[in-house]
Every structure is written in C-alpha cells, then in structure tokens.
Design a protein around this motif. Sequence first.
Motif, PDB file in Angstrom:
ATOM      1  N   GLU A   1       0.835  -1.212   0.000  1.00 41.95           N
ATOM      2  CA  GLU A   1       0.000   0.000   0.000  1.00 41.95           C
ATOM      3  C   GLU A   1       0.865   1.255   0.000  1.00 41.95           C
ATOM      4  O   GLU A   1       0.570   2.229  -0.708  1.00 41.95           O
ATOM      5  N   THR A   2       1.946   1.219   0.771  1.00 40.93           N
ATOM      6  CA  THR A   2       2.851   2.368   0.828  1.00 40.93           C
ATOM      7  C   THR A   2       3.514   2.624  -0.519  1.00 40.93           C
ATOM      8  O   THR A   2       3.555   3.762  -1.002  1.00 40.93           O
ATOM      9  N   LEU A   3       4.037   1.580  -1.134  1.00 41.13           N
ATOM     10  CA  LEU A   3       4.738   1.739  -2.405  1.00 41.13           C
ATOM     11  C   LEU A   3       3.801   2.220  -3.516  1.00 41.13           C
ATOM     12  O   LEU A   3       4.196   3.023  -4.365  1.00 41.13           O
ATOM     13  N   LYS A   4       2.564   1.759  -3.482  1.00 41.05           N
ATOM     14  CA  LYS A   4       1.598   2.181  -4.503  1.00 41.05           C
ATOM     15  C   LYS A   4       1.216   3.653  -4.361  1.00 41.05           C
ATOM     16  O   LYS A   4       0.866   4.305  -5.349  1.00 41.05           O
ATOM     17  N   ASN A   5       1.272   4.155  -3.133  1.00 40.05           N
ATOM     18  CA  ASN A   5       0.788   5.516  -2.866  1.00 40.05           C
ATOM     19  C   ASN A   5       1.882   6.442  -2.343  1.00 40.05           C
ATOM     20  O   ASN A   5       1.595   7.446  -1.693  1.00 40.05           O
ATOM     21  N   ILE A   6       3.134   6.114  -2.638  1.00 40.81           N
ATOM     22  CA  ILE A   6       4.253   6.804  -2.032  1.00 40.81           C
ATOM     23  C   ILE A   6       4.230   8.308  -2.276  1.00 40.81           C
ATOM     24  O   ILE A   6       4.648   9.103  -1.427  1.00 40.81           O
ATOM     25  N   ASP A   7       3.737   8.740  -3.432  1.00 42.45           N
ATOM     26  CA  ASP A   7       3.718  10.174  -3.748  1.00 42.45           C
ATOM     27  C   ASP A   7       2.621  10.935  -3.014  1.00 42.45           C
ATOM     28  O   ASP A   7       2.636  12.173  -2.977  1.00 42.45           O
ATOM     29  N   ASN A   8       1.672  10.200  -2.435  1.00 42.04           N
ATOM     30  CA  ASN A   8       0.517  10.858  -1.811  1.00 42.04           C
ATOM     31  C   ASN A   8       0.486  10.702  -0.283  1.00 42.04           C
ATOM     32  O   ASN A   8      -0.473  11.147   0.350  1.00 42.04           O
ATOM     33  N   ILE A   9       1.497  10.068   0.288  1.00 45.04           N
ATOM     34  CA  ILE A   9       1.539   9.865   1.741  1.00 45.04           C
ATOM     35  C   ILE A   9       2.357  10.979   2.389  1.00 45.04           C
ATOM     36  O   ILE A   9       3.493  11.248   1.974  1.00 45.04           O
ATOM     37  N   THR A  10       1.775  11.629   3.374  1.00 41.48           N
ATOM     38  CA  THR A  10       2.481  12.678   4.110  1.00 41.48           C
ATOM     39  C   THR A  10       3.181  12.068   5.324  1.00 41.48           C
ATOM     40  O   THR A  10       2.518  11.545   6.228  1.00 41.48           O
ATOM     41  N   PRO A  11       4.522  12.097   5.363  1.00 45.02           N
ATOM     42  CA  PRO A  11       5.238  11.530   6.514  1.00 45.02           C
ATOM     43  C   PRO A  11       4.895  12.270   7.807  1.00 45.02           C
ATOM     44  O   PRO A  11       4.680  13.485   7.800  1.00 45.02           O
ATOM     45  N   VAL A  12       4.837  11.525   8.908  1.00 44.83           N
ATOM     46  CA  VAL A  12       4.527  12.097  10.216  1.00 44.83           C
ATOM     47  C   VAL A  12       5.717  11.854  11.143  1.00 44.83           C
ATOM     48  O   VAL A  12       6.187  10.730  11.287  1.00 44.83           O
ATOM     49  N   LYS A  13       6.198  12.907  11.759  1.00 40.81           N
ATOM     50  CA  LYS A  13       7.340  12.771  12.664  1.00 40.81           C
ATOM     51  C   LYS A  13       6.954  11.985  13.914  1.00 40.81           C
ATOM     52  O   LYS A  13       5.848  12.106  14.416  1.00 40.81           O
ATOM     53  N   GLN A  14       7.883  11.185  14.403  1.00 42.31           N
ATOM     54  CA  GLN A  14       7.653  10.439  15.633  1.00 42.31           C
ATOM     55  C   GLN A  14       7.728  11.370  16.847  1.00 42.31           C
ATOM     56  O   GLN A  14       8.456  12.358  16.840  1.00 42.31           O
ATOM     57  N   ASP A  15       6.981  11.004  17.871  1.00 42.14           N
ATOM     58  CA  ASP A  15       7.076  11.694  19.155  1.00 42.14           C
ATOM     59  C   ASP A  15       8.202  11.014  19.944  1.00 42.14           C
ATOM     60  O   ASP A  15       8.000  10.002  20.604  1.00 42.14           O
ATOM     61  N   HIS A  16       9.392  11.576  19.855  1.00 44.24           N
ATOM     62  CA  HIS A  16      10.562  10.933  20.446  1.00 44.24           C
ATOM     63  C   HIS A  16      10.479  10.839  21.966  1.00 44.24           C
ATOM     64  O   HIS A  16      11.148   9.989  22.575  1.00 44.24           O
ATOM     65  N   SER A  17       9.656  11.657  22.588  1.00 45.98           N
ATOM     66  CA  SER A  17       9.507  11.602  24.046  1.00 45.98           C
ATOM     67  C   SER A  17       8.819  10.316  24.498  1.00 45.98           C
ATOM     68  O   SER A  17       8.894   9.934  25.667  1.00 45.98           O
ATOM     69  N   ARG A  18       8.135   9.617  23.573  1.00 49.25           N
ATOM     70  CA  ARG A  18       7.422   8.384  23.893  1.00 49.25           C
ATOM     71  C   ARG A  18       8.216   7.133  23.511  1.00 49.25           C
ATOM     72  O   ARG A  18       7.730   6.019  23.625  1.00 49.25           O
ATOM     73  N   ALA A  19       9.443   7.307  23.092  1.00 49.13           N
ATOM     74  CA  ALA A  19      10.225   6.182  22.573  1.00 49.13           C
ATOM     75  C   ALA A  19      10.561   5.174  23.664  1.00 49.13           C
ATOM     76  O   ALA A  19      10.914   5.536  24.784  1.00 49.13           O
ATOM     77  N   THR A  20      10.415   3.893  23.312  1.00 53.58           N
ATOM     78  CA  THR A  20      10.923   2.796  24.129  1.00 53.58           C
ATOM     79  C   THR A  20      11.803   1.925  23.236  1.00 53.58           C
ATOM     80  O   THR A  20      11.777   2.053  22.005  1.00 53.58           O
ATOM     81  N   TYR A  21      12.559   1.019  23.855  1.00 55.43           N
ATOM     82  CA  TYR A  21      13.571   0.301  23.087  1.00 55.43           C
ATOM     83  C   TYR A  21      13.472  -1.207  23.269  1.00 55.43           C
ATOM     84  O   TYR A  21      13.032  -1.696  24.318  1.00 55.43           O
ATOM     85  N   ALA A  22      13.882  -1.918  22.220  1.00 54.24           N
ATOM     86  CA  ALA A  22      13.843  -3.383  22.193  1.00 54.24           C
ATOM     87  C   ALA A  22      15.240  -3.887  21.866  1.00 54.24           C
ATOM     88  O   ALA A  22      15.531  -4.243  20.721  1.00 54.24           O
ATOM     89  N   PRO A  23      16.133  -3.914  22.850  1.00 55.69           N
ATOM     90  CA  PRO A  23      17.522  -4.309  22.582  1.00 55.69           C
ATOM     91  C   PRO A  23      17.630  -5.768  22.170  1.00 55.69           C
ATOM     92  O   PRO A  23      16.722  -6.561  22.407  1.00 55.69           O
ATOM     93  N   PRO A  24      18.752  -6.129  21.551  1.00 52.62           N
ATOM     94  CA  PRO A  24      18.954  -7.537  21.157  1.00 52.62           C
ATOM     95  C   PRO A  24      18.825  -8.474  22.348  1.00 52.62           C
ATOM     96  O   PRO A  24      19.141  -8.118  23.483  1.00 52.62           O
ATOM     97  N   LEU A  25      18.355  -9.686  22.081  1.00 44.05           N
ATOM     98  CA  LEU A  25      18.206 -10.688  23.130  1.00 44.05           C
ATOM     99  C   LEU A  25      19.572 -11.210  23.572  1.00 44.05           C
ATOM    100  O   LEU A  25      20.507 -11.302  22.773  1.00 44.05           O
ATOM    101  N   LYS A  26      19.654 -11.568  24.849  1.00 45.27           N
ATOM    102  CA  LYS A  26      20.852 -12.191  25.386  1.00 45.27           C
ATOM    103  C   LYS A  26      20.499 -13.606  25.854  1.00 45.27           C
ATOM    104  O   LYS A  26      19.392 -13.841  26.341  1.00 45.27           O
ATOM    105  N   LYS A  27      21.454 -14.518  25.703  1.00 46.77           N
ATOM    106  CA  LYS A  27      21.185 -15.913  26.038  1.00 46.77           C
ATOM    107  C   LYS A  27      20.735 -16.074  27.482  1.00 46.77           C
ATOM    108  O   LYS A  27      19.831 -16.861  27.784  1.00 46.77           O
ATOM    109  N   GLU A  28      21.324 -15.292  28.388  1.00 49.64           N
ATOM    110  CA  GLU A  28      21.000 -15.443  29.807  1.00 49.64           C
ATOM    111  C   GLU A  28      19.563 -15.041  30.135  1.00 49.64           C
ATOM    112  O   GLU A  28      19.038 -15.384  31.209  1.00 49.64           O
ATOM    113  N   GLU A  29      18.900 -14.340  29.228  1.00 45.17           N
ATOM    114  CA  GLU A  29      17.505 -13.974  29.468  1.00 45.17           C
ATOM    115  C   GLU A  29      16.584 -15.187  29.432  1.00 45.17           C
ATOM    116  O   GLU A  29      15.448 -15.125  29.893  1.00 45.17           O
TER     117      GLU A  29
END
Length: 306
Positions: A175-203
Amino acid sequence: MGTPDFAVDILQKLIQEPFVNLKLVVTQPDKPVGRKRILTAPAVKEFAQKVGIEVVQPEKLKNNEEFFKLLKEINPDTIVVVAYGKILPKEMLEIPKHGCINVHASLLPEYRGAAPIQRALMDGKEYTGITIMKMDEGLDTGDILLQKEVKIENDDDVLTLSKKLAEVGGKLLVETLKNIDNITPVKQDHSRATYAPPLKKEEGKIDWNMCVSDIYNRFRALKIWPGIFTTFRGKLLKIHEMEIVQFNITSDIPNGTVVVIDDSGIIVKVRNGFIRLKLLQLEGGKKIDARDFVNGYKIKRGDILD
C-alpha cells in the motif's frame, strides 16, 4: 534488504506484485551456526536464490564504495529494509528517489531496535503492530508513513505473532509503495520512545520467583532463541512447551518445587501460581514429553528446579 524469516515473508509478498520490479536482494553474510559451526546462509538469501533474484552480501556498509556504486547503477526508486540488522549510512539513504523504507514490527516510537516482537511478548502487551517508516540515520527514528495495529492473543508466541505481523507488514508495504507520492510523513514523538535491545542468552534462564504470567510471557517470547531453561540435578534443562494451570495448594512450598506429576505434565509452583511443563530436554539428551522425562529421570514430587 533483510535477513531472517520475517523478511522472507515480506519479500514473498513483494515479488507477487506486478508493479514491483525487484532488481537486487541485499542480506547479511553467511554465518557459522550450531555446535559444529556450519556456515549457513541467511533465510533471505536461500529464498532469493530459489526464485532467481540476484543476491549480494556486503561485509560492511559504511564507506563501501563498491557496494554504493552497484546501487547507483541500479538507480532504485526505493530501497526496502526489513530486519536487515545494520544501520544504513547517510550516503546509502540518499541513493533512492523515494529514500529507504523500513518495515518495523512495532507501533513506533515504541520498541525501537532489534527485538520488537520478543520484547512486546515479554512485556505482556495486548497490542503491537507494523510501522512503515522513511529511514534516517538514527535507530528507527524516521518519519512514519503508515501504521497498523495487531492484537496479541493469549496463545500467541514469537512464531505465530511474527507470521501475523509479516502478513500485515507485507500488505502495508505494498500500500505504501503504490501511494508513495501521496503519503504525508509524520514525525515520531521521540519523548514516547521505548527500546527493544537484542536478546541475550541469559535472558532464557527461568527465575521461579517471578510471577506466573512473566514466566509464561518469557517462554513464548524466547521460543526460537535462546529458549527458556532451568537446571535439574546440576544439568541444564530446556523447556520447549509449558502452560499456566490453576491449582490449589495452601502450604508454604518453595518456588520451583514439583508439586504434581500426572499424564499431562509436571506441575511446578512459581511465585503466584503454577506452570505445567510438557516437553523437556535435559542437557545432552533429546526432546521428550513430560511422562517419558519422569520415567527416564525418576523425577518426583518435592524435587526442586534451580
């Protein structure tokens, strides 16, 4: 650009679309796998070669002029990135006409990083989703093009949820590729960011003092790698299948204690409930169901898993 099975599912969707003219697949180099360290190709490479698409596997991206020259000769409208595993340098981001587009398995800005599916499961989330994002030089910090929410069912694990997200991701990418010229990008709210670091074996090591839902969530999140494990009689014990069960025991029993053994499994007490172990594998042995494990290793009520 992509590496694991999740990226293969997206690639399959792309090659089914008549308007997509796929010129090249880029994936990580082959890597040694398993105890015997057998050199193994990424899932994306294996699939691309089967369907006759050219594959390149650059050792590095930064300052790789030979690779950049190849991309400039192709002159792509878009570079699609799905779980590739490396941050793209600025010079590469500027090559395609419409930039580099990433299919990320979370509702950004939540769970930026390498393991968004696993981390959402570990956290017991009820919803996650897919974000189609225009990439910049940061870690999943680019502007959002499209998003779609996906419900996480109680019986979902990393395998089933990955498949659901890949299905949604493939459709949303098209859907994105078909409509790429008509999609308005929206900036992320960086204050709400959370992270998903790589898994570790000990987990993957179980702490039986954790609450029952946290143990089960960890099991379904880490099912592919590293798996979850404990120790039994000094050996590592992998648990391949488990479930939460309701059971009434009022006495003060240490967490990790085997309280019931029956035909359906081995029931173990945890902090606020009980877990049934159904498929196990002791270090050096094969996967066996709980009944055979009990018979073979003479496990009994009152035994404690470390």
